[in-house]
Write an enzyme that holds these catalytic residues in place. Structure first.
Site, PDB file in Angstrom:
ATOM      1  N   GLY B 144     -15.418  -3.016 -34.815  1.00  0.00           N
ATOM      2  CA  GLY B 144     -15.339  -2.021 -34.663  1.00  0.00           C
ATOM      3  C   GLY B 144     -16.513  -1.633 -33.653  1.00  0.00           C
ATOM      4  CB  CYS B 145     -16.120   1.460 -31.553  1.00  0.00           C
ATOM      5  SG  CYS B 145     -15.090   2.682 -32.215  1.00  0.00           S
ATOM      6  CE1 TYR B 146     -18.200   6.259 -35.517  1.00  0.00           C
ATOM      7  CE2 TYR B 146     -15.292   5.665 -36.035  1.00  0.00           C
ATOM      8  CZ  TYR B 146     -16.578   6.851 -35.642  1.00  0.00           C
ATOM      9  OH  TYR B 146     -15.813   7.773 -35.363  1.00  0.00           O
ATOM     10  CB  THR B 148     -20.759  -2.595 -32.394  1.00  0.00           C
ATOM     11  OG1 THR B 148     -19.310  -3.779 -32.998  1.00  0.00           O
ATOM     12  CG2 THR B 148     -21.768  -2.545 -32.305  1.00  0.00           C
ATOM     13  N   GLY B 149     -22.231  -0.208 -34.633  1.00  0.00           N
ATOM     14  CA  GLY B 149     -23.877   0.401 -34.176  1.00  0.00           C
ATOM     15  C   GLY B 149     -24.346   0.480 -35.915  1.00  0.00           C
TER      16      GLY B 149
END
Lengths: 342, 342, 342, 342
Positions: B144-146, B148-149
């Protein structure tokens, strides 16, 4: 061995965009970048997004095969002229060699041109108009951002003699067009959520538009109004161009306008005639110019819309396109990346 | 001969971003794109910026060597499972194979997982954590995008056992994170000039963050609060992560935090430890993750900031990075373009 | 007869916002505005939106009943102290009289306070905390924008002794918080489409937050991390505050958190406890502070979100609220307009 | 006793803006609001910024003295006609009674007008043109947002017979002009950072502009091109209007253009002739129309720029201005608040 390229005044947006694009160019190596005030700093200290380019900003340009000048007008001529004398090929992003008539410089740019004799040898770097001259040029005057969009929109109409001389160019530009220099106009709080017109007494890009329109069709003495607007976005120029169709060409305009545009730009890698009204965002980060020609049958007027990314086709990308032509590289080299959307 | 790639559900932002990036990939050819509802249309009719890709959207995927699924969760598993059975390697952008515990799906995603047995074979596609497993994987669950960060920001702290288990992840995301589907939240007038938090009862990306943190250091039972915020920008996620340093590790944190991060990510092409606080814009259109670790000496807390482009490192770019690893291509292939800035 | 008000340094955003709001105040007349550098110009020449206010900017303040200072710190004290001596009541938008401990000024603001003795008489102008002292004050120190949002969010938790001392304040601010002074950070092209954290070594508003939290509950020695972020919008601050609930208060927090907030702010005209997560846009142009308290049962943490318009409740509006209290006007006088949405 | 006002279809942006403005009106009380689909909900549940207005949305309008309809076209006529028969005075924000020629409705709005006979009695509610008729009107057709800006910009030129019939209106509108209804065009990710033209085959506001220009000067048969553009901002319309000055009026235009505008709008509370090119932001939240007339001496063309807030002077504010005229209230009642800037 790769061509050695240098950027004079890399610290503005045109300069940094040149660096970004040259980084991806298969035949070119960026070897030298200069910057007023930032000399001694790493390029990445000024532009973190360029961290993969390991260069230090210097005061003077190293030896290069091709120099791009992103200096402001007047200063650009001063730094370029010695390079041209040394035989280094130069692409000037500034306006200093765009106008053929030296008398225009005091009128529009407040300085006396230091080398009027050089003006006639400099080639106006709109590849779609002057490709063969660019190929041989020692000095290419890269077009202004507004003229690029306006001229590409208007050329087929003018060339075909479809229109009367009265032309209106209503342009909408993102804020990066005014550069990285601080100003209240470009302050976030002032520029966001607002639209305004500016330079209503005449913008410096007007003589450039007029000069090139005359070149396209010497039979037309164009009378152009050009009104630029500041839009709350970073990149992009949309120009809406209006011109009345001549009475005896109305039938042609009605039935063949789009075809005329398609033919005119046949084979051009970066000009695209669109079926739908384009948005500037569809060009973000790319060298495309999208053109949407419309015939308004109620009034017999051609309404031509063009979109570009002002920092790419309107500045750095077009400069690289010019370089490709000058050195015999494929015209799309370094410019293949698609627009970043959304 | 180039690898043949296909995109299932190209009509969203993750799908179109995959197409954009694959277009530049030297070893891969995009040969098939599907789309619910848009079948029969040219890709360029839906996405004018992809006009250089001459493909028609179809209902079913053609034969490909690698399939990317950009379907929503649940639907993705349904379309992927038959492909996996046929031996086609798949990278799933959805959440359907990210969580190892099938019981999490009804709890967080409101459906019963159709193939719990496949979950253990799917590899969580964060290359910086699972590179060798990805290389051999048949099915990669793209993070997921969140997560990953957040995970890239927290991993070194967790791995080194520097922190107590209480972790706060305060994330700020651009609007494209919620996709191309219409919603009042993503309506321009509502989203612009505003910030708000959402999913305060627990966001679906929380179990994913917790699962992977546990993998990094089984001795830590992390207690994570994750609060996402919607920001008026299109791309980008900045995550600010907070965790108290253990009493006996304060001296290390004070003097070596940055070095620990540099060592942890040594050799990683896409992770960069920055000297200055990064902005999401410095990653626009690129696969970079910028990390800025800070030790707050007043409170003995680590404050770790990460920035990514949610559509690239947070979705399509990471998927291509995974594909590169799976097929033995250079890990940066197709992902070399620098961020578009400003 | 109306109260005569003056604004020192009207040329910034706090100053112009004071003028905008005072224009609508039924009991007050704005009679004098000063501005460094702009003296001699009509107010409308600097701020066209204030065209209905027919005043010329002067170098020195005329005789007034109430003076608002929107000067930068240090300069503000210099101009205010003589006024206070003359018996003119003053509301200082700067930080010069917010901190009670003079030693904080060299540490956080790089100057030695010129009148430490005055600090104890100045009243910290957060009406919800210090209403009765404000009513009698000669000199009100108007709170900082970040402290306003953070303190209103945290006060009930601290007052009730619900939390452990570790507090995290993660704030997201629009660009107008950094004023009208030009800076690269506030350049449209740099600020748009990006989020970044700043002042990671400690922001000047931290000591102010700590001072007031201690006042609310002397039994709590708060340990606060405050991380501000810059958001691409003009107005608004959203603060997300995190604090762990004490073991023995978990049951109370679980069942009564919202009620505690409602009771604490009962009767307050400008504080509103919301059922849904608020967006900063819901406060645009108004003096409201929206607070949304959440108990995260997974981790036993209170997550409190507050939204304000930084130029109104975070600056000019709060100053007018203070004036209303000082002069016995209805507290909402001049502040009745609803937020402009969308 | 206050006038009782009702809003039909409060759930769009024109409706909510009416509610916001009526809340501050000293002589009017908002007593009833209706909404398709939202009936039964509190107004504040749909619009948190209207929390101070304690009303429940209903399906049917209560008894009122003045009804505002913010229904879409066609539906508006259906709901209004019975009210008009009952003798309730109505202000219609939709287009249903703006055009005098019933035949225009099938051509531009795709429906047959249900009550052509009523069209002649309805008054076009541009107060600066039709004040005395509005005062007596039973039914006021509130002008479209684009026509408001364009007509106020063009009226003096047309009235004075300064121009030839060819008129170009190039308008730039914020996204709220297309309402609160979801569409891909208004999706944040599509609308941000982009400009595009639309309705190039003819926008519905064109016949309205033409009709009213003819009213101003029956000797002029205007030939108008109107091209609207979508701009990445929430509120505001800037219209740039171009018309050639008649040969024999060039001297007048050169020397007296501004004076002609000042005289034409003398005494108007909401129209302001500006010295500098205005930005739409200078009207944010207010009922002002800023007009900047320029004579382009190179081409003998008048370039007239107008700015409004499309939701205020372009919709709800103008409706309230009309109500004030109809009921003999001061024309600025409820509309005194200054623009919120920046």
């Amino acid at each position: 061995m790769k061509l050695k390229a240098g950027i004079i005044n890399v610290t503005g947006y045109a300069g940094s965009e040149l660096a970004r694009l040259l980084y991806s160019h298969p035949q070119v190596e960026l070897v030298s970048v200069t910057g007023r005030g930032a000399a001694g700093q790493k390029l990445t200290a000024v532009f973190p997004h360029l961290a993969d380019i390991d260069l230090t900003i210097t005061a003077e340009l190293d030896k290069v095969d091709i120099a791009f000048s992103a200096m402001p007008h007047k200063a650009s001529a001063e730094v370029i002229l010695p390079l041209v004398k040394q035989g280094i090929r130069v692409i000037d992003i500034s306006a200093d060699f765009r106008l053929k008539d030296a008398a225009e410089y005091p009128a529009w740019y407040d300085f006396t041109h230091p080398a009027p004799a050089v003006l006639k040898d400099a080639v106006y770097g709109l590849p779609e108009f002057h490709r063969s001259a660019i190929a041989k040029a020692k000095l290419v005057a890269n077009p202004g951002c507004y003229p690029t969009g306006a001229l590409l929109a208007l050329a087929p109409l003018v060339k075909e003699g479809l229109i009367y001389p009265d032309i209106i160019v209503d342009s909408k530009s993102g804020v990066s067009g005014s550069g990285r220099t601080l100003s209240l106009t470009a302050h976030y709080c002032e520029a966001s959520d607002s639209v305004s017109a500016y330079s209503l007494k005449g913008h410096r890009h007007l003589p450039e538009i007029v000069q090139e329109l005359k070149n396209i069709n010497t039979a037309l003495i164009p009378s152009v109004i050009f009104v630029p607007h500041l839009i709350p976005m970073t990149r992009g120029i949309l120009s809406t161009c209006y011109a009345k169709i001549k009475e005896d060409r109305l039938a042609v305009a009605r039935s063949e306008l789009k075809k005329i545009y398609q033919n005119y730009y046949k084979g051009e890698a970066f000009v695209r005639i669109t079926d739908q009204p384009p948005g500037t965002k569809q060009t973000w980060g790319s060298n495309f110019c999208l053109i949407h020609p419309v015939f308004d049958s109620r009034t017999g007027t051609a309404v031509i819309i063009s979109c570009i990314d002002n920092l790419v086709k309107g500045a750095a990308g077009q400069a690289i396109q010019n370089m490709n032509i000058m050195f015999g590289f494929p015209e799309k080299a370094g410019l293949e990346a698609l627009p970043v959307y959304p």
